[in-house]
Write an enzyme that holds these catalytic residues in place. Structure first.
Site, PDB file in Angstrom:
ATOM      1  N   ASP A  17     -13.630  -4.195   1.068  1.00 50.75           N
ATOM      2  CA  ASP A  17     -12.865  -2.947   0.981  1.00 50.75           C
ATOM      3  C   ASP A  17     -13.567  -1.722   1.569  1.00 50.75           C
ATOM      4  OD1 ASP A  17     -10.467  -3.855   0.024  1.00 50.75           O
ATOM      5  OD2 ASP A  17     -10.922  -3.510  -2.078  1.00 50.75           O
ATOM      6  N   ASP A  44      -5.790  -7.967   1.186  1.00 51.38           N
ATOM      7  CA  ASP A  44      -6.271  -6.575   1.178  1.00 51.38           C
ATOM      8  C   ASP A  44      -7.102  -6.263   2.433  1.00 51.38           C
ATOM      9  OD1 ASP A  44      -6.036  -7.990  -1.270  1.00 51.38           O
ATOM     10  OD2 ASP A  44      -6.885  -6.333  -2.388  1.00 51.38           O
ATOM     11  N   TRP A  93      -0.081  -5.155   1.771  1.00 50.53           N
ATOM     12  CA  TRP A  93      -1.171  -4.923   2.739  1.00 50.53           C
ATOM     13  C   TRP A  93      -0.878  -5.667   4.042  1.00 50.53           C
ATOM     14  CZ3 TRP A  93      -2.807  -0.833   0.894  1.00 50.53           C
ATOM     15  CH2 TRP A  93      -3.331  -0.666  -0.382  1.00 50.53           C
TER      16      TRP A  93
HETATM   17  N1  GLY Z   1      -8.341  -4.018  -3.216  1.00 49.07           N
HETATM   18  C1  GLY Z   1      -7.070  -3.490  -2.968  1.00 49.07           C
HETATM   19  C2  GLY Z   1      -6.065  -3.632  -4.064  1.00 49.07           C
HETATM   20  O1  GLY Z   1      -6.411  -3.930  -5.197  1.00 49.07           O
HETATM   21  O2  GLY Z   1      -4.911  -3.445  -3.812  1.00 49.07           O
END
Ligand code: GLY
Length: 397
Positions: free
Chosen positions: A111, A173, A249
């Site tokens: 991330d 993600d 995403w």
């Molecule tokens: N790491 C991104 C989410 O939890 O959406």
């Protein structure tokens, strides 16, 4: 796998052109900006931690993936309004990003792009200051070397982790982090970053996107060989379900990758994942927290998945010609979904709430932030409004 064959069900919901009235958009944006301005004293030296508890954001330091979106909110608000107060807050946040990188505070996972794109790349795009560009390039170089598995063709879930089984996964993600490498590759001329971002998208297409256009949240790879093993989940209802924010995403990440790469397969792939999402949308157009619950009246919603998906559809519309049938569908579906968030997730609930929107579900299986607010929900809601109000807005991703 052949893509582009998922049919849109109940197509009549989206076939007729639909627009949100200008008044409604402007009022929604003003309301959001007023709230952000009112709360500046609370946040100019602080970061909101992920999700609200009883609708209040806990205060903390810059050490979460969501922090980038908190700073990004102020850059966006500044671009939307021209109000220097917002720019000042964003600029006050910025030194913490250098510090965080120097000390490597919670920067050992996929991330990292979420942290540095809406903060640092946004800062560079808006101010033109070299120090932000350089910081983003330094971090991207670290991210590539620490996080990218060349032999697997994917970005690891995390590194510095004792449990290599947990580390050796990739996730939906990560599609929103791959743009960090696209951007850095173009800025620095380092083709290896671009190749890594391209591989991340291809690997996701190959293993995480199922035949029916739904997605696994995670995919496990062998610890030694980095060969693909099986799909699984972390925040979804089950390994075989489709966690709505993870899926979102993809609805946003694939169009961004298309913008950078112009790889044709991304168009059909994006249509499949987006039609899957639209087919699962309830009558009020706010996604359930997992698409396995489409049709349920009891399960919580995730309006953040809605806001992210709106941004993704609008982004893809920029690249589609008028004769591509999904363009009109995306235009009308994104308008209906954003209007639904304005109407159902920003009104009075009889008590103060810190976020710009509610009905966000952060991580239901972990019992975290269920039907609350979340800072990333606020960010993507404001970005969605920006995309409608100013369709030529260049974006940070
Ligand atoms: N790491 C991104 C989410 O939890 O959406």
């Amino acid at each position: 796998m052949i893509r582009g064959n998922i049919a849109l069900e109940r197509a009549e919901r989206f076939e007729t052109p639909y627009e949100i009235s200008k008044n409604k958009l402007m009022e929604a944006a003003q309301k959001a900006l007023d709230k952000l301005e009112r709360d500046i004293p609370k946040w100019e030296n602080n970061f909101a931690l992920d999700y609200s508890i009883n609708f209040k954001y806990p205060q903390g330091i810059n050490n979460h993936w969501e922090c980038g979106m908190h700073t990004g909110l102020y850059w966006l608000a500044y671009e939307m309004s021209g109000n220097k107060k917002f720019r000042n807050v964003a600029e006050k946040h910025m030194p913490t990003y250098r510090e965080r990188f120097d000390k490597k505070v919670e920067l050992n996972d996929h991330d990292v792009g979420f942290v540095y794109i809406p903060s640092c790349i946004a800062a560079y795009k808006i101010t033109g200051e070299e120090k932000y560009r350089q910081l983003a390039l330094d971090v991207a170089d670290y991210y590539y070397h620490a996080g990218y598995s060349k032999k697997g063709g994917f970005i690891l879930r995390d590194w510095d982790c004792e449990d290599m089984v947990g580390a050796c996964r990739t996730m939906m993600d990560t599609l929103m982090n791959a743009p960090f490498l696209f951007w850095a590759g173009i800025e620095s001329g380092k083709q290896e970053y671009i190749d890594a971002a391209l591989s991340q998208n291809r690997t996701t297409e190959k293993y995480l996107i199922r035949k029916d256009g739904s997605s696994y949240h995670h995919y496990q790879f062998d610890v030694e060989t980095h060969k693909p093993l099986y799909g699984l989940t972390w925040q979804g209802a089950s390994n075989e379900s489709c966690w709505s924010r993870g899926h979102a995403w993809g609805v946003y990440g694939f169009p961004i990758a298309y913008g950078y790469s112009k790889e044709e397969y991304l168009i059909n792939l994006h249509r499949d994942v987006t039609y899957y999402m639209l087919n699962k949308l309830p009558e009020d157009f706010i996604p359930h927290w997992d698409y396995i619950y489409a049709g349920s009246n009891e399960q919580p919603r995730d309006s953040s998945a809605g806001a992210i998906s709106v941004c993704g559809m609008r982004e893809m519309c920029r690249h589609l010609s008028d004769d591509e049938p999904q363009k009109k569908i995306f235009e009308s579906a994104s308008a209906k979904m954003l209007e639904a968030i304005i109407d159902n997730c920003t009104g009075d609930i009889g008590k103060e709430y810190d976020g710009l929107i509610y009905h966000v579900t952060h991580a239901l299986p972990q019992g975290l932030g269920i039907d609350e607010c979340a800072i990333y929900g606020d960010y993507f809601y404001l970005e969605a409004l920006m995309r409608f109000i100013n369709p030529t807005w260049k974006g940070y991703w």
